[in-house]
Design a protein around this motif. Sequence first.
Motif, short mmCIF file in Angstrom:
data_model
loop_
_atom_site.label_atom_id
_atom_site.label_comp_id
_atom_site.label_asym_id
_atom_site.label_seq_id
_atom_site.Cartn_x
_atom_site.Cartn_y
_atom_site.Cartn_z
N PHE A 78 -8.83 -11.88 -15.92
CA PHE A 78 -7.74 -11.41 -16.79
C PHE A 78 -8.06 -10.01 -17.34
CE2 PHE A 78 -5.93 -15.74 -18.55
CZ PHE A 78 -5.62 -16.12 -17.26
N THR A 79 -9.33 -9.84 -17.80
CA THR A 79 -9.70 -8.60 -18.49
C THR A 79 -9.57 -7.38 -17.59
OG1 THR A 79 -11.20 -9.88 -19.86
CG2 THR A 79 -11.54 -7.51 -19.81
N PHE A 80 -10.13 -7.47 -16.37
CA PHE A 80 -10.06 -6.25 -15.56
C PHE A 80 -8.66 -6.05 -14.99
CE2 PHE A 80 -11.71 -8.78 -11.83
CZ PHE A 80 -10.83 -8.36 -10.84
N GLU A 81 -7.87 -7.13 -14.85
CA GLU A 81 -6.48 -6.95 -14.42
C GLU A 81 -5.69 -6.13 -15.44
OE1 GLU A 81 -5.07 -10.92 -13.67
OE2 GLU A 81 -5.88 -10.94 -11.63
N HIS A 82 -5.95 -6.35 -16.72
CA HIS A 82 -5.27 -5.54 -17.72
C HIS A 82 -5.63 -4.07 -17.56
CE1 HIS A 82 -4.97 -9.36 -20.45
NE2 HIS A 82 -4.16 -9.40 -19.42
N ALA A 83 -6.90 -3.80 -17.25
CA ALA A 83 -7.33 -2.40 -17.05
C ALA A 83 -6.68 -1.80 -15.80
CB ALA A 83 -8.85 -2.35 -16.94
N LEU A 84 -6.53 -2.61 -14.74
CA LEU A 84 -5.87 -2.11 -13.52
C LEU A 84 -4.40 -1.79 -13.83
CD1 LEU A 84 -7.26 -4.54 -10.73
CD2 LEU A 84 -8.13 -2.30 -11.42
N LEU A 85 -3.72 -2.70 -14.51
CA LEU A 85 -2.31 -2.48 -14.85
C LEU A 85 -2.14 -1.25 -15.73
CD1 LEU A 85 -1.22 -6.17 -15.59
CD2 LEU A 85 -0.45 -4.76 -13.66
N ASP A 86 -3.07 -1.08 -16.71
CA ASP A 86 -2.99 0.10 -17.59
C ASP A 86 -3.14 1.39 -16.80
OD1 ASP A 86 -2.64 -1.50 -19.80
OD2 ASP A 86 -4.69 -1.30 -20.55
N PRO A 102 -3.92 -7.08 -3.07
CA PRO A 102 -3.65 -6.03 -2.08
C PRO A 102 -3.21 -4.73 -2.75
CG PRO A 102 -1.83 -7.61 -2.13
CD PRO A 102 -2.82 -8.06 -3.17
N MET A 103 -3.64 -3.61 -2.18
CA MET A 103 -3.22 -2.28 -2.65
C MET A 103 -3.53 -1.26 -1.56
SD MET A 103 -6.15 -1.84 -5.67
CE MET A 103 -5.83 -3.41 -6.46
N THR A 104 -3.07 -0.02 -1.71
CA THR A 104 -3.42 1.00 -0.72
C THR A 104 -4.92 1.33 -0.86
OG1 THR A 104 -3.03 2.87 -2.18
CG2 THR A 104 -1.11 2.03 -0.95
N MET A 105 -5.48 1.95 0.19
CA MET A 105 -6.91 2.29 0.11
C MET A 105 -7.18 3.25 -1.04
SD MET A 105 -9.94 1.71 1.08
CE MET A 105 -10.20 1.03 2.74
N LYS A 106 -6.25 4.19 -1.28
CA LYS A 106 -6.43 5.12 -2.39
C LYS A 106 -6.48 4.35 -3.72
CE LYS A 106 -4.46 9.24 -4.50
NZ LYS A 106 -3.26 10.12 -4.60
N GLU A 107 -5.59 3.38 -3.85
CA GLU A 107 -5.59 2.56 -5.07
C GLU A 107 -6.86 1.70 -5.15
OE1 GLU A 107 -0.74 1.95 -5.61
OE2 GLU A 107 -1.85 0.61 -4.28
N ALA A 108 -7.32 1.23 -3.99
CA ALA A 108 -8.53 0.40 -3.97
C ALA A 108 -9.74 1.20 -4.46
CB ALA A 108 -8.79 -0.13 -2.56
N ILE A 109 -9.79 2.47 -4.10
CA ILE A 109 -10.90 3.32 -4.55
C ILE A 109 -10.80 3.54 -6.06
CG2 ILE A 109 -11.84 5.68 -4.40
CD1 ILE A 109 -11.01 5.51 -1.33
N LYS A 110 -9.57 3.79 -6.54
CA LYS A 110 -9.37 3.94 -7.99
C LYS A 110 -9.75 2.64 -8.72
CE LYS A 110 -8.07 6.10 -11.72
NZ LYS A 110 -8.91 7.22 -12.20
N GLY A 148 -1.91 1.82 -13.88
CA GLY A 148 -0.77 1.93 -12.97
C GLY A 148 -1.03 1.34 -11.59
N LEU A 149 -2.07 0.54 -11.45
CA LEU A 149 -2.36 -0.07 -10.15
C LEU A 149 -1.62 -1.41 -10.03
CD1 LEU A 149 -6.19 0.68 -10.01
CD2 LEU A 149 -4.35 1.90 -8.83
N PRO A 150 -1.28 -1.81 -8.78
CA PRO A 150 -0.52 -3.05 -8.61
C PRO A 150 -1.42 -4.28 -8.73
CG PRO A 150 -0.98 -2.09 -6.47
CD PRO A 150 -1.53 -1.13 -7.49
N VAL A 151 -0.93 -5.32 -9.39
CA VAL A 151 -1.60 -6.62 -9.39
C VAL A 151 -0.51 -7.60 -8.91
CG1 VAL A 151 -2.86 -8.36 -10.70
CG2 VAL A 151 -3.16 -5.94 -11.25
N ARG A 152 -0.53 -7.84 -7.59
CA ARG A 152 0.62 -8.46 -6.91
C ARG A 152 0.97 -9.85 -7.44
NH1 ARG A 152 1.69 -6.28 -2.44
NH2 ARG A 152 1.61 -4.56 -3.92
N HIS A 153 -0.07 -10.70 -7.70
CA HIS A 153 0.27 -12.06 -8.14
C HIS A 153 0.88 -12.06 -9.54
CE1 HIS A 153 -3.78 -11.46 -9.82
NE2 HIS A 153 -3.43 -12.31 -10.75
#
Lengths: 261, 261
Positions: free
Chosen positions: A119-127, A166-174, A129-134
């Motif tokens: 949950f914690t790192f998903e919030h950081a990904l969303l903040d 899932p995300m683009t490789m650029k997003e995966a690196i970020k 602007g990265l996609p969290v598909r589920h």
Amino acid sequence: MNLHHALPSEIRELIRKGKLFGHTSGMAKGYVQANVVILPEKYAFDFLKFCFRNPKTCPLLDIAETGAVSFPTYGKNADIRTDVSKYRVYRHGELVETPNDIQHLFEEDMVSFLIGCSFTFEHALLDAGLPVRHIEEQHNVPMYVTNIDTRPSGIFRGPLTVSMRPMTMKEAIKATEITTHYKQVHGTPIHIGRPEDIGIKDLSQPDFGEPVQINEGEVPVFWGCGVTPQSVALAAKPDLVITHAPGHMFVTDVLESQMGD
Amino acid sequence: MNLHHALPSEIRELIRKGKLFGHTSGMAKGYVQANVVILPEKYAFDFLKFCFRNPKTCPLLDIAETGAVSFPTYGKNADIRTDVSKYRVYRHGELVETPNDIQHLFEEDMVSFLIGCSFTFEHALLDAGLPVRHIEEQHNVPMYVTNIDTRPSGIFRGPLTVSMRPMTMKEAIKATEITTHYKQVHGTPIHIGRPEDIGIKDLSQPDFGEPVQINEGEVPVFWGCGVTPQSVALAAKPDLVITHAPGHMFVTDVLESQMGD
């Protein structure tokens, strides 16, 4: 009371008094929620050693003293016997009970572990602007048992389970850059790109949770998953192990912004 | 044989065969050297919990399985009973023996811990052109007992001990940046600047080691020190605890460049 803006202590009190049931997702926004594993002390050293040896799958947040019901950092006034809304009780690896409190089971020799949750790192990904598909699809994250072995410790051993976003490789690196700072909640990915390299045959058939849509141009990104310590603890078939029920997390007093790395 | 360029396994074999005595400083250049603590298993869970709770003073590198003499990552082919050139044996907190091997003391229930040592981050500071005064002055680092309590775990508790290296504030900030990446060997400083803030009355009178020259424009920079886990282990007065003798480190198979953070 708006549970989204409630304090962790308020959420735990409502659960303790039997006034709150169900998943804790979205409650006490901004505070870390944790996976729970409770074991008799005779297993505690080997389990703690397992966590130390497998930090990406078993990122340990806090440990109670033997027999204590609160935690020195993540829940000073908590009572682990009552503050989770649903528990799972396993004896010799078999689920025997799913109670709403464990006062009848908790003994002087029990040791309680809090383990980081994605949950914690998903919030950081969303903040960022990265996609969290589920989360977009409003269901549970897909999880897969890999062919990667955890590093064993005493009776605790078994394969590593991963979650996938899932995300683009650029997003995966970020996302890798961001999760570098979240070592206490799984840290950086275990693998990016080729599921077959880690023993996953079919992304549409997760071992736990539900599959997600992978869009054109996206790669699967795999993180260590908090299911691992639970499945490893069960596989060892100890006399007794108590965990939270999935989604019914322990709400801690520590802000996500306080943990960093 | 040039010990500076020898492999860790070669150093350990020479020690094991009684062909090498004394300090390990400068041997097997580039490889991590570790502090050693060996305890009966009944103390191991609380000691491991102590390390988890106090990562800046007790940065744990590796733990052996109960009764094992080697380490899964830092010394797969090592024998902890013979591979340190001088040990210290304490019973109920009293030094009783300083043997060259501990085969006569090692039992099936013993657990061996490797704890990070400041040698590693000092090399990183030197590589970055930062001063390490006690190395310039060719003597031991000054160490001080502070008024900061460690976070207790079971029987293990006591004040935090720090080591001190003077540098300019600009250098101290750079050193903090560098040691951010060395969490396994004490990480970032505990304090910069005001010794009295952490209970140190006189920098010229260290509790252990020797004082260093502090030049005009320099501030004292304090790091967590590996003496802490040893002093805490002794203060708890367990039946038995075995450590390395100061400077007689365990030479691991892991390169400093492999650890990072």
